[in-house]
Design a protein around this motif. Structure first.
Motif, short mmCIF file in Angstrom:
data_model
loop_
_atom_site.label_atom_id
_atom_site.label_comp_id
_atom_site.label_asym_id
_atom_site.label_seq_id
_atom_site.Cartn_x
_atom_site.Cartn_y
_atom_site.Cartn_z
N CYS A 183 -7.87 13.53 3.52
CA CYS A 183 -8.24 14.75 4.25
C CYS A 183 -9.73 14.69 4.60
O CYS A 183 -10.55 14.35 3.76
CB CYS A 183 -7.95 15.98 3.37
SG CYS A 183 -8.44 17.54 4.13
N GLU A 185 -11.69 17.10 4.99
CA GLU A 185 -12.46 18.17 4.34
C GLU A 185 -13.09 17.64 3.06
O GLU A 185 -12.41 17.01 2.24
CB GLU A 185 -11.55 19.36 4.01
CG GLU A 185 -11.14 20.19 5.20
CD GLU A 185 -12.29 20.99 5.79
OE1 GLU A 185 -13.16 21.45 5.03
OE2 GLU A 185 -12.31 21.14 7.03
N CYS A 188 -11.42 17.84 -0.88
CA CYS A 188 -10.06 18.36 -0.83
C CYS A 188 -9.34 18.00 -2.13
O CYS A 188 -9.28 16.84 -2.51
CB CYS A 188 -9.30 17.78 0.37
SG CYS A 188 -7.57 18.31 0.45
N CYS A 225 -2.93 18.20 6.30
CA CYS A 225 -3.25 18.76 4.99
C CYS A 225 -2.75 20.21 4.96
O CYS A 225 -3.18 21.02 5.76
CB CYS A 225 -4.75 18.72 4.72
SG CYS A 225 -5.20 19.51 3.15
N HIS A 228 -5.84 22.65 4.37
CA HIS A 228 -6.90 22.81 5.36
C HIS A 228 -6.41 22.80 6.80
O HIS A 228 -7.18 23.08 7.71
CB HIS A 228 -7.96 21.72 5.16
CG HIS A 228 -8.63 21.77 3.83
ND1 HIS A 228 -8.41 20.85 2.82
CD2 HIS A 228 -9.50 22.69 3.32
CE1 HIS A 228 -9.12 21.18 1.76
NE2 HIS A 228 -9.78 22.29 2.02
ZN LIG Z 1 -7.37 19.04 2.67
#
Ligand SMILES: [Zn+2]
Length: 383
Positions: A183, A185, A188, A225, A228
């Protein structure tokens, strides 16, 4: 009493996970904690999750059975929970033990579909039979937890049985779980790893092994994901794994995942991080016989290899045979490839084998995660 509730919540923490190899059923936490009729208590109570997990362990006659919990983000600030319960759920979320979503939608059914898991829910899914035909076609695949004499019992939506039935992972699930995902982000909890936590990565409470990643969600056919909503990157093939189980006194006490390239030590109290500790289930004689680290398991090119690293040695039960003449001694420092059905025996009645080849043989009552629960929380209705 506060202290005791914390202990119960800690015990429940060991029974929630998003690892596709270990989870045995999927549920929606926001739904389960509001089953007020289970105990007649306050509107929302996290201990109800423990009650449902206990019921699952009883029905599967196996101890330490984990569930895959989908959590609506609103639950993290739900005023019907105590501040302690909210804190615990936040911790589970941070550690990736549960899946927190802004909008869970059909995610519970998607996870069940991808992994082939049963669903524990009172909700009706008739409108989703097109996408998830097994909800109405496979008996025992969806079960409602309802009040029973000794805690919750399950009633299948279809077929009327009460034992959860697993299905096969969907073809899409098999494909998704063949890869590792990343991911974008930062940090995560579901698809991080490899420094995803930034400067504090070394302080992360839980290191998520790539082999234990949850299944991505599919948005327009793209692996995404679920937390997210971001498109996941393909990080290469997922390492091969094998799920092993520990059976003591006829009851499967726990399962563990053996990942290629990561040996696992099993014994009375192995010093290796991630080692499998058996001490709490052993009687005095078994404790004296079994070394702190007794056997080491490795997964190598798809084979499971066991090496005795003990003082007293072990044995192999070929094909699971309990006939004494069949038992093969495994002397200290000896290794052996586990053939199909083979069990490693550390001490009479203490066996380890592939999880799908090692049924619980005895009618035992699994240890309750609620054993420490204060009696107030256990005010069960007596029908
Ligand atoms: Zn994520």
């Amino acid at each position: 009493m506060r202290f005791e509730i914390s202990k119960v919540l800690d015990a429940i923490e060991g029974r929630v996970c998003t690892d596709p190899s270990l989870a045995r059923a999927v549920l929606d936490l926001a739904e389960v904690i509001r089953y007020q009729d289970l105990d007649g208590g306050r509107p929302a109570n996290l201990l109800r999750l423990g009650m449902v997990i206990d019921a699952l362990a009883r029905d599967l006659t196996e101890d330490n059975v984990p569930v895959y919990a989908i959590v609506h983000r609103a639950l993290l600030s739900d005023a019907d929970l105590t501040s302690n319960e909210r804190m615990v759920v936040r911790r589970w979320a941070d550690d990736g033990l549960v899946e927190v979503l802004d909008n869970p939608g059909d995610r519970m059914l998607e996870v069940a579909d991808l992994l082939g898991l049963p669903v524990l829910s009172r909700a009706r899914f008739d409108g989703l039979r097109g996408r998830f035909p097994w909800t109405v076609e496979q008996p025992g695949r969806v079960l409602a937890p309802v009040p029973g004499a000794g805690g919750p019992v399950f009633i299948a939506h279809v077929g009327g049985g009460n034992v959860p039935v697993a299905g096969a992972p969907s073809a899409t699930g098999v494909k998704l779980l063949a890869r590792q995902w990343r991911c974008p982000e930062q940090g995560c909890a579901l698809f991080g790893g490899g420094g995803g936590g930034g400067a504090f990565a070394d302080l992360a409470r839980v290191e998520r092994a790539p082999a234990g990643q949850p299944p991505p969600t599919l948005r327009g056919g793209v692996p995404t994901c679920p937390r997210h909503g971001t498109r996941l990157g393909d990080a290469g093939p997922r390492p091969r794994t094998e799920v092993l189980a520990v059976r003591i006194g006829g009851l499967v006490r726990r399962r563990f995942v053996l990942t290629e390239g990561q040996p696992v030590l099993v014994g009375r109290a192995p010093e290796q991080q991630g080692g499998i500790v058996l001490g709490q289930w052993l009687n005095d004689e078994a404790r004296r016989w079994i070394s702190r680290g007794h056997v080491r398991f490795e997964c190598r090119v798809g084979e499971v290899i066991v090496t005795d690293v003990s003082t007293n040695g072990s044995g192999i039960r070929p094909g699971g045979s309990m006939a004494e003449p069949d038992r093969i001694a495994l002397k200290p420092q000896q290794s052996r490839v586990l053939a199909p059905g083979d069990l490693v025996e550390l001490y009479p009645g203490v066996q380890i084998g592939r999880a799908d080849e090692l049924p619980s043989g005895a009618a035992f009552t699994p240890n309750s995660v609620m054993a420490e629960a204060p009696t107030m929380a256990m005010r069960l209705p007596r029908p």
